[in-house]
Design a protein around this motif. Structure first.
Motif, PDB file in Angstrom:
ATOM      1  N   SER A   1      -4.779   1.726  -3.219  1.00 41.30           N
ATOM      2  CA  SER A   1      -5.919   1.614  -4.126  1.00 41.30           C
ATOM      3  C   SER A   1      -6.419   0.189  -4.279  1.00 41.30           C
ATOM      4  O   SER A   1      -7.494  -0.034  -4.813  1.00 41.30           O
ATOM      5  CB  SER A   1      -5.522   2.150  -5.507  1.00 41.30           C
ATOM      6  N   GLU A   2      -5.633  -0.762  -3.805  1.00 45.36           N
ATOM      7  CA  GLU A   2      -6.060  -2.149  -3.965  1.00 45.36           C
ATOM      8  C   GLU A   2      -7.290  -2.428  -3.095  1.00 45.36           C
ATOM      9  O   GLU A   2      -7.465  -1.808  -2.038  1.00 45.36           O
ATOM     10  CB  GLU A   2      -4.919  -3.121  -3.613  1.00 45.36           C
ATOM     11  N   LEU A   3      -8.122  -3.343  -3.507  1.00 45.17           N
ATOM     12  CA  LEU A   3      -9.336  -3.645  -2.771  1.00 45.17           C
ATOM     13  C   LEU A   3      -9.012  -4.429  -1.518  1.00 45.17           C
ATOM     14  O   LEU A   3      -8.288  -5.406  -1.540  1.00 45.17           O
ATOM     15  CB  LEU A   3     -10.320  -4.463  -3.629  1.00 45.17           C
TER      16      LEU A   3
ATOM     17  N   GLN B   1       0.832  -1.208   0.000  1.00 43.76           N
ATOM     18  CA  GLN B   1       0.000   0.000   0.000  1.00 43.76           C
ATOM     19  C   GLN B   1       0.861   1.250   0.000  1.00 43.76           C
ATOM     20  O   GLN B   1       0.423   2.298  -0.395  1.00 43.76           O
ATOM     21  CB  GLN B   1      -0.951   0.005   1.193  1.00 43.76           C
TER      22      GLN B   1
ATOM     23  N   SER C   1     -11.470  -0.042  -0.964  1.00 40.32           N
ATOM     24  CA  SER C   1     -10.006  -0.109  -1.024  1.00 40.32           C
ATOM     25  C   SER C   1      -9.393   0.067   0.363  1.00 40.32           C
ATOM     26  O   SER C   1     -10.038   0.556   1.302  1.00 40.32           O
ATOM     27  CB  SER C   1      -9.472   0.995  -1.943  1.00 40.32           C
TER      28      SER C   1
END
Lengths: 88, 424
Positions: free
Chosen positions: B337-339, B331, B347
């Motif tokens: 931004s990753e879920l 991160q 996110s």
């Protein structure tokens, strides 16, 4: 063509189909992830019923399986099924 | 006088062993399994398993023997039946082909196993990313190889097994990335699924990513009934507090197998047997000093006795990626931004914002962001949110609880609840 005892999602993956649904918020396309009925990436519209966990639903002859878009809408016997994508 | 009734939920190694043990002692025993085929994780593992007496057996043969023994002892199996709620009583709410809607029992043994630990990374929700269990099911149980070029995230014994399974099916593992996220920039990309993976600046074309960073206990039914939970990292995360025989804080409800704390199959077999015998003792069917019970308890690995510290022995099945490290360093590179919550598409950044804005509990993060409100009911995001709360809001692990469990614990059509099932 599904083998006996094969869930719908497994038959689709074996046939090279990797997109099962598109997500309601982002429209992102999902395929299977957990394959044990927990993550819901595999939800599809089966015989008009949305939100079917295809990784734990056995494929049956004559079943109509469609990509689910968003949350899905239920269509009943009296309505025609829109744009079916038949699983051969 | 009617026989004591015991309901076992979960037909894997621990559930089958527990059902066999308690039925052999004379209880009326039902074995409920949401899968139509028994065996749990034995269905998709290929490595021979050491049974409780040291014999090595092929997993498929072990399933056959356990099922045959259980049925010979009088266990009634209900395959394809989902336990969607558990209430004090204990009473189980069931959904499936032909059972009653509610089952009252004298004892309920939860052998509901474990789920895969989540590992968020950019592109982690693309089609072609599977959990380790999913890939082993596909390769070893359904004999479908979905993909040609694989990246495996995670080291440890199960990751090594997975790489062997992929090779045996004719797939190629192009890289194994250890699951320690700090310092590793990892991302997957593709237009309609995974097409390539970037690891530490190197791009490789692959079509499948498998996340094999270990497992976490799955005991939401116990939590639903009000059982006390505790954080035990070595056991995989939040576990239901239990005594050596599997007793939870709720009378009549027991946990065993991976649901009590992630462990290997041999220990699950022993633990299941010990719990079945312990339940039989509480019902007066065997003596508390019965040598079988005493011997069985010698094999039990205790993760959750009230008052004990975190055990210092490492779990044999978790990867080297510690629970505290996930979500991790990616991160920092991606801005989060990753879920983190796959179901509700939330996110990591949004969850961190909620914590910064004052969220102090998993329930609160859930209310602010919708993370955990999706169909998996927090199964794949609770441990992540817990870790972020601990790390960023400074809340002690013992103070971070899973979100409040509510029935049903599985997706159910409303018709089933109304008793008018017109679908199947």
């Amino acid at each position: 063509m599904a083998r006996p005892g094969e869930p719908v999602a497994v038959a689709l993956l074996a046939a090279g189909v990797r997109i099962f649904r598109t997500m309601p918020h982002t429209g992102e396309a999902r395929g299977g992830y957990c394959m044990v009925g927990r993550c819901t990436d595999c939800l599809m519209v089966v015989d008009g019923q949305p939100n079917v966990r295809t990784c734990v639903t056995l494929a049956e002859p004559g079943m109509r399986v469609q990509t689910q878009h968003g949350l899905g809408t239920a269509t009943w016997e009296t309505d025609p099924l829109p744009d079916p994508e038949d699983v051969r | 006088m009617t026989r004591s009734r015991v309901a076992v939920v979960g037909g894997g190694p621990a559930g089958l062993s527990a059902a066999l043990a308690v039925a052999s002692a004379g209880a009326e025993t039902m074995l409920i399994d949401e899968h139509p085929v028994p065996g749990g994780r034995l269905r998709y593992r290929r490595t021979p398993v050491a049974t409780t007496d040291g014999t090595l057996l092929d997993p498929a043969e072990l399933i056959r023997q356990l099922v045959a023994s259980a049925e010979a002892a009088g266990v009634v199996r209900w395959p394809g039946v989902t336990a969607w709620a558990l209430f004090p009583g204990p009473r189980l709410a069931l959904s499936g082909p032909d059972p009653p809607v509610e089952l009252a029992a004298d004892r309920v043994i939860l052998a509901t196993g474990s789920t895969d630990r989540p590992y968020p990374f950019p592109g982690g929700s693309l089609s072609g990313v599977f959990s380790a269990r999913a890939m082993q099911l596909l390769l070893n149980h359904y004999h479908v190889r979905s993909g040609r070029r694989f990246v495996v995230i995670g080291d440890g014994p199960e990751s090594a097994e997975l790489v062997a399974d992929i090779a045996a099916a004719g797939g190629k593992t192009v890289a194994v990335v250890d699951g320690k996220p700090a310092g590793i920039a990892l991302a997957a990309e593709g237009s309609s699924g995974v097409e390539r993976v970037m690891v530490d600046g190197v791009t490789t074309e692959v079509d499948t990513v498998v996340v094999a960073v270990g497992r976490q206990p799955d005991a939401d039914l116990a939590r639903l009934a009000g059982a006390e939970v505790a954080w035990r990292a070595a056991a995989g995360g939040h576990i239901v507090v239990h005594a050596a025989g599997g007793e939870t804080s709720v009378p009549g409800i027991f946990v065993t197998g991976d649901a009590a704390g992630v462990t290997d199959i041999t220990t699950a077999l022993s633990r299941g047997q010990a719990t079945g015998l312990a339940v039989a003792a509480t019902l007066g069917l065997i003596d508390a000093n019965d040598p079988r019970l005493v011997a069985a308890r010698a094999f039990v690995t205790d993760w959750g006795c009230a008052g004990t510290e975190e055990p210092d022995r490492p779990s044999p099945v978790l990867s080297s990626a510690r629970v505290e490290d996930i979500p991790g360093g990616t991160q920092r590179e991606t801005g989060g931004s990753e879920l983190l919550c796959r179901c509700e598409e939330v996110s990591t950044a949004v969850v961190l914002q909620a914590i910064e804005a004052g969220a102090q509990s998993v329930n609160d993060v859930k209310r602010r962001t919708r993370a955990g409100m999706g169909a998996c009911q927090g199964c794949f995001c609770t441990s992540l949110i817990s870790t972020l709360l601990h790390r960023h809001a400074g809340i002690a692990r013992s103070e971070v609880h899973p979100m409040t469990a509510r029935p049903p614990v599985r997706l159910l059509p409303l018709e089933r609840l109304a008793g008018q099932d017109s679908t199947r």
